[in-house]
Design a protein around this motif. Structure first.
Motif, PDB file in Angstrom:
ATOM      1  N   MET A   2       0.831  -1.205   0.000  1.00  0.00           N
ATOM      2  CA  MET A   2       0.000   0.000   0.000  1.00  0.00           C
ATOM      3  C   MET A   2       0.865   1.255   0.000  1.00  0.00           C
ATOM      4  O   MET A   2       0.543   2.238  -0.685  1.00  0.00           O
ATOM      5  N   VAL A   3       1.953   1.243   0.760  1.00  0.00           N
ATOM      6  CA  VAL A   3       2.854   2.397   0.753  1.00  0.00           C
ATOM      7  C   VAL A   3       3.469   2.568  -0.635  1.00  0.00           C
ATOM      8  O   VAL A   3       3.577   3.681  -1.156  1.00  0.00           O
ATOM      9  N   PHE A   4       3.860   1.449  -1.256  1.00  0.00           N
ATOM     10  CA  PHE A   4       4.416   1.491  -2.605  1.00  0.00           C
ATOM     11  C   PHE A   4       3.400   2.083  -3.581  1.00  0.00           C
ATOM     12  O   PHE A   4       3.734   2.956  -4.412  1.00  0.00           O
ATOM     13  N   ALA A   5       2.148   1.631  -3.504  1.00  0.00           N
ATOM     14  CA  ALA A   5       1.105   2.145  -4.393  1.00  0.00           C
ATOM     15  C   ALA A   5       0.867   3.637  -4.158  1.00  0.00           C
ATOM     16  O   ALA A   5       0.637   4.407  -5.106  1.00  0.00           O
ATOM     17  N   ALA A   6       0.914   4.040  -2.890  1.00  0.00           N
ATOM     18  CA  ALA A   6       0.731   5.455  -2.575  1.00  0.00           C
ATOM     19  C   ALA A   6       1.883   6.293  -3.119  1.00  0.00           C
ATOM     20  O   ALA A   6       1.682   7.415  -3.604  1.00  0.00           O
ATOM     21  N   GLU A   7       3.093   5.750  -3.046  1.00  0.00           N
ATOM     22  CA  GLU A   7       4.251   6.457  -3.609  1.00  0.00           C
ATOM     23  C   GLU A   7       4.115   6.595  -5.125  1.00  0.00           C
ATOM     24  O   GLU A   7       4.407   7.657  -5.694  1.00  0.00           O
ATOM     25  N   LEU A   8       3.663   5.535  -5.785  1.00  0.00           N
ATOM     26  CA  LEU A   8       3.448   5.609  -7.229  1.00  0.00           C
ATOM     27  C   LEU A   8       2.405   6.669  -7.572  1.00  0.00           C
ATOM     28  O   LEU A   8       2.590   7.480  -8.497  1.00  0.00           O
ATOM     29  N   ARG A  10      -1.540  11.991  -8.233  1.00  0.00           N
ATOM     30  CA  ARG A  10      -2.897  11.553  -7.907  1.00  0.00           C
ATOM     31  C   ARG A  10      -3.144  11.481  -6.402  1.00  0.00           C
ATOM     32  O   ARG A  10      -4.288  11.341  -5.966  1.00  0.00           O
ATOM     33  N   VAL A  11      -2.100  11.528  -5.603  1.00  0.00           N
ATOM     34  CA  VAL A  11      -2.199  11.492  -4.141  1.00  0.00           C
ATOM     35  C   VAL A  11      -1.370  12.634  -3.586  1.00  0.00           C
ATOM     36  O   VAL A  11      -0.223  12.825  -4.001  1.00  0.00           O
ATOM     37  N   ASP A  12      -1.943  13.388  -2.647  1.00  0.00           N
ATOM     38  CA  ASP A  12      -1.193  14.512  -2.091  1.00  0.00           C
ATOM     39  C   ASP A  12      -0.288  14.071  -0.949  1.00  0.00           C
ATOM     40  O   ASP A  12      -0.295  12.900  -0.531  1.00  0.00           O
ATOM     41  N   ASP A  13       0.498  15.009  -0.457  1.00  0.00           N
ATOM     42  CA  ASP A  13       1.476  14.699   0.598  1.00  0.00           C
ATOM     43  C   ASP A  13       0.793  14.144   1.844  1.00  0.00           C
ATOM     44  O   ASP A  13       1.304  13.212   2.477  1.00  0.00           O
ATOM     45  N   ALA A  14      -0.358  14.720   2.198  1.00  0.00           N
ATOM     46  CA  ALA A  14      -1.025  14.323   3.439  1.00  0.00           C
ATOM     47  C   ALA A  14      -1.514  12.880   3.373  1.00  0.00           C
ATOM     48  O   ALA A  14      -1.365  12.116   4.339  1.00  0.00           O
ATOM     49  N   VAL A  34      -4.500   2.240  -7.456  1.00  0.00           N
ATOM     50  CA  VAL A  34      -3.988   3.399  -6.729  1.00  0.00           C
ATOM     51  C   VAL A  34      -5.183   4.219  -6.250  1.00  0.00           C
ATOM     52  O   VAL A  34      -6.336   3.909  -6.557  1.00  0.00           O
ATOM     53  N   LEU A  35      -4.887   5.265  -5.515  1.00  0.00           N
ATOM     54  CA  LEU A  35      -5.938   6.179  -5.065  1.00  0.00           C
ATOM     55  C   LEU A  35      -5.858   7.485  -5.842  1.00  0.00           C
ATOM     56  O   LEU A  35      -4.772   7.955  -6.194  1.00  0.00           O
ATOM     57  N   LEU A  84      -8.750   9.988  -0.922  1.00  0.00           N
ATOM     58  CA  LEU A  84      -9.234   9.061   0.094  1.00  0.00           C
ATOM     59  C   LEU A  84     -10.578   8.461  -0.327  1.00  0.00           C
ATOM     60  O   LEU A  84     -11.497   9.183  -0.727  1.00  0.00           O
ATOM     61  N   ALA A  85     -10.670   7.122  -0.277  1.00  0.00           N
ATOM     62  CA  ALA A  85     -11.879   6.387  -0.656  1.00  0.00           C
ATOM     63  C   ALA A  85     -12.248   6.619  -2.121  1.00  0.00           C
ATOM     64  O   ALA A  85     -13.420   6.541  -2.495  1.00  0.00           O
ATOM     65  N   ASP A  86     -11.251   6.879  -2.949  1.00  0.00           N
ATOM     66  CA  ASP A  86     -11.468   7.113  -4.380  1.00  0.00           C
ATOM     67  C   ASP A  86     -10.432   6.312  -5.173  1.00  0.00           C
ATOM     68  O   ASP A  86      -9.476   6.860  -5.710  1.00  0.00           O
ATOM     69  N   PRO A  87     -10.620   4.997  -5.257  1.00  0.00           N
ATOM     70  CA  PRO A  87      -9.629   4.157  -5.930  1.00  0.00           C
ATOM     71  C   PRO A  87      -9.728   4.241  -7.445  1.00  0.00           C
ATOM     72  O   PRO A  87     -10.798   4.462  -8.012  1.00  0.00           O
TER      73      PRO A  87
END
Length: 357
Positions: free
Chosen positions: A269-275, A281-285, A330-331, A334-337
């Motif tokens: 999940m961390v890897f996917a968030a980094e991608l 597509r994902v902010d810093d927070a 990926v996201l 939040l709650a938007d895959p």
């Protein structure tokens, strides 16, 4: 059903959650069942006891099959042994299989039920958190091969699922914590209240009798039930349940399955968030929230036990891949895959480098 919560999976079957519900197994079997094969791992004789007793009290002919613990059970040889048992006892399509155990047992027993006579009924009695919120719900079954995890399998919905929360009392803390990765996944892809509950009391979330444990289990199951009811065969929407699993399954395989599934999915999940972060597509927070939530539970967010090349070779065989195109869940918030197809090797390497301890 008293204190039990019933979560309906479409119009197909019920998942029953509560304390002391495992003895309700007979009620999930169809009328006319004459024989039942109860599949359990070597270590769970005590937990299987109430299930066996209730089936026998109902006048059913009960056969018990003991299989190896953990991923060593999910092989063609073990499956063949179960088919042989069904054959010796002349199981017909009106008979049933009951799985008592963790995710490996529900995967294995479900696969055997799916393939015997092209499909007999199966009831799952999951005994681990991971199996309750993931493997036992949704009708995915499978065994492993030397080439990868769950590459041989079938979709076969159970007749019902009994999640007896009392079974979690016997679960080693490390296994309970690992199971929480799938709960957290449900929070990120669909139900942020899960994340709020964990953040409010991470220590309580790691106890089988924590103040929010039951709600966490029920919310995670409800997420999966809604998704699989809409897309049983993973044509589109169901893929979101694989958040963190592309890298996670690769980590499991290169470790020889010594890394727990939930631990591997946490890293995934961390890897996917980094991608997703590199793709804008994902902010810093939200990226930081992945690490903070998982770390608060004692789940890993770093990885350094295999090379990028080793993991890439396994990810290329992932079931979500299409030809040579890697596809990740990926996201987009939040709650938007969503999906990320064909990320560059540079982004893949950068996301992997971000996992360094």
């Amino acid at each position: 059903m008293g204190d039990a919560t019933v979560i309906r999976v479409g119009d197909a079957y019920d998942v029953v959650v509560g304390h002391g519900v495992s003895d309700r197994v007979v009620g999930l079997l169809a009328p006319g069942v004459r024989q039942v094969l109860v599949v359990r791992p070597e270590a769970l004789a005590r937990l299987a006891g109430p299930v066996l007793s209730r089936l026998r009290e109902a006048g059913l002919e009960v056969h018990e099959a003991v299989v190896p613990d953990a991923e060593t059970a999910k092989t063609a040889d073990v499956a063949a042994g179960l088919w042989a048992s069904l054959g010796r006892h002349a199981f017909t399509r009106s008979d049933a299989v009951v799985a008592v155990g963790g995710g490996t047992v529900t995967d294995l027993a479900g696969f055997v039920a799916a393939t015997w006579l092209r499909g007999v009924a199966v009831v799952h009695v999951p005994t681990t958190l991971l199996a309750m919120v993931d493997a036992a719900v949704g009708g995915k079954t499978g065994i492993n091969t030397a080439q990868g995890k769950n590459l041989v399998g079938a979709f076969h919905e159970p007749s019902g699922v009994l999640c007896d929360l009392d079974a979690l009392e016997t679960l080693p803390r490390a296994d309970l914590v690992a199971g929480l990765a799938e709960v957290v996944k449900a929070g990120f892809i669909a139900d942020p209240v899960i994340l709020d509950l964990v953040e409010a009391d991470p220590e309580g979330a790691t106890r089988w009798d924590g103040p929010h444990t039951r709600e966490l289990v029920e919310r995670a199951i409800a997420v999966k039930a809604e998704v699989v009811a809409a897309d049983l065969r993973e044509a589109f929407r169901r893929e979101i349940l694989n958040y963190g699993h592309t890298l996670g399954h690769a980590v499991e395989q290169v470790s020889g399955f010594r890394v727990r599934h939930g631990e591997a999915v946490a890293v995934g999940m961390v890897f996917a968030a980094e991608l997703a972060h590199r793709a804008g597509r994902v902010d810093d927070a939200l990226l930081a929230r992945h690490r903070s939530v998982l770390t608060s539970l004692g789940l890993p967010t770093t990885y350094a036990d295999a090379s990028f090349e080793e993991l890439l070779a396994v990810m290329a065989r992932d079931k979500k891949s299409r030809g040579s195109l890697l596809r990740f869940v990926v996201l987009d918030g939040l709650a938007d895959p969503g999906r990320l197809e064909g990320p560059s090797e540079a982004d893949l390497r950068a996301a992997f480098a971000a996992l360094a301890p």
